[in-house]
Write a protein that holds these residues in place. Sequence first.
Motif, PDB file in Angstrom:
ATOM      1  N   ARG A 165      13.083   3.757   5.579  1.00 46.15           N
ATOM      2  CA  ARG A 165      11.747   3.857   4.976  1.00 46.15           C
ATOM      3  C   ARG A 165      10.670   3.554   6.020  1.00 46.15           C
ATOM      4  O   ARG A 165       9.656   2.934   5.703  1.00 46.15           O
ATOM      5  CB  ARG A 165      11.616   2.870   3.806  1.00 46.15           C
ATOM      6  CG  ARG A 165      12.573   3.082   2.640  1.00 46.15           C
ATOM      7  CD  ARG A 165      12.170   4.269   1.778  1.00 46.15           C
ATOM      8  NE  ARG A 165      12.985   4.380   0.580  1.00 46.15           N
ATOM      9  CZ  ARG A 165      14.147   5.047   0.517  1.00 46.15           C
ATOM     10  NH1 ARG A 165      14.625   5.638   1.588  1.00 46.15           N
ATOM     11  NH2 ARG A 165      14.824   5.121  -0.616  1.00 46.15           N
ATOM     12  N   THR A 191       9.150   0.015  -1.184  1.00 48.40           N
ATOM     13  CA  THR A 191      10.013   1.200  -1.325  1.00 48.40           C
ATOM     14  C   THR A 191      11.457   0.891  -0.920  1.00 48.40           C
ATOM     15  O   THR A 191      12.343   1.714  -1.114  1.00 48.40           O
ATOM     16  CB  THR A 191       9.502   2.377  -0.453  1.00 48.40           C
ATOM     17  OG1 THR A 191       9.555   1.988   0.928  1.00 48.40           O
ATOM     18  CG2 THR A 191       8.085   2.786  -0.820  1.00 48.40           C
ATOM     19  N   CYS A 192      11.668  -0.308  -0.354  1.00 54.13           N
ATOM     20  CA  CYS A 192      13.019  -0.668   0.090  1.00 54.13           C
ATOM     21  C   CYS A 192      13.844  -1.341  -0.999  1.00 54.13           C
ATOM     22  O   CYS A 192      15.031  -1.616  -0.798  1.00 54.13           O
ATOM     23  CB  CYS A 192      12.935  -1.596   1.301  1.00 54.13           C
ATOM     24  SG  CYS A 192      12.115  -0.808   2.686  1.00 54.13           S
ATOM     25  N   LYS A 221       6.754   3.225   5.571  1.00 52.09           N
ATOM     26  CA  LYS A 221       6.433   3.162   4.135  1.00 52.09           C
ATOM     27  C   LYS A 221       6.295   1.697   3.705  1.00 52.09           C
ATOM     28  O   LYS A 221       6.712   0.773   4.415  1.00 52.09           O
ATOM     29  CB  LYS A 221       7.528   3.854   3.324  1.00 52.09           C
ATOM     30  CG  LYS A 221       7.682   5.330   3.696  1.00 52.09           C
ATOM     31  CD  LYS A 221       8.429   6.095   2.617  1.00 52.09           C
ATOM     32  CE  LYS A 221       8.280   7.581   2.838  1.00 52.09           C
ATOM     33  NZ  LYS A 221       8.975   8.059   4.039  1.00 52.09           N
TER      34      LYS A 221
END
Length: 134
Positions: free
Chosen positions: A7, A14-15, A10
Motif C-alpha cells: 500500500r 488501508t493496511c 496510501k
Amino acid sequence: MRHPVLRAGKHIDTCHFAGDDLETTFHLGIFLNEELLGICSFFKSNHNCITSKNQYQLRGMAILKEFQGKGLGNIILNFGENLLREQNTQVIWCNAREVAVNFYLKTGYKTIGNTFNIKDIGIHYMMYKNLNIY
Ligand SMILES: CC(C)(COP(=O)(O)OP(=O)(O)OC[C@H]1O[C@@H](n2cnc3c(N)ncnc32)[C@H](O)[C@@H]1OP(=O)(O)O)[C@@H](O)C(=O)NCCC(=O)NCCS
C-alpha cells in the motif's frame, strides 16, 4: 510490512483488512535474526466459485523489496499451506495481482474466471490451490 510493500503511498488505514483480528485468522512473518522480512495472512473465507467446504483466503502476501526473489515468499507460503493442511483445509485461494501471478503458478495455484480490477490497486486474478494434491 503491508504499507511499504502493498500500500505504498496510501493511508495507513488501508493496511487493515476486515477480519484481521478474528480467531480463525492467522498471520505469519519470516525473520532474519530479529528483522521482519516478509508476511502473509490467512483468513477463513469461502469463495463462491469453489465448492469445497473448508477454504482459506491468502491475503497480504508481501516480501520486502530488497529480499524479493530469494525464495522467502515460497518458504512462508508453504509453511502456511502446511498449517492449513493440518487443520483439514481443502482449498486456499487468493486475489492475485497481475505481477504476482507467475509466483503463484509456480507453487501450484491455478487461475479461475476473468481478470477483475480492484480500485487503486489494479488488475487481479482469482487463483486457488487444492491442498490435498502435493
Ligand atoms: C510476489 C512475492 C510475494 C513473491 O515472493 P518472493 O520471495 O519474491 O518469491 P520467491 O523468491 O519465493 O519466488 C518463488 C518463485 O516464483 C518466482 N517469482 C517470484 N516473484 C515473481 C514475479 N513477480 N513474477 C514471476 N515470477 C516470480 C521466482 O522466480 C521463483 O521461481 P523459481 O523457484 O523457479 O526460481 C514478492 O515478490 C512480493 O512481495 N512482491 C510485491 C508484493 C506483491 O505483489 N504481493 C502479492 C500480492 S497478490
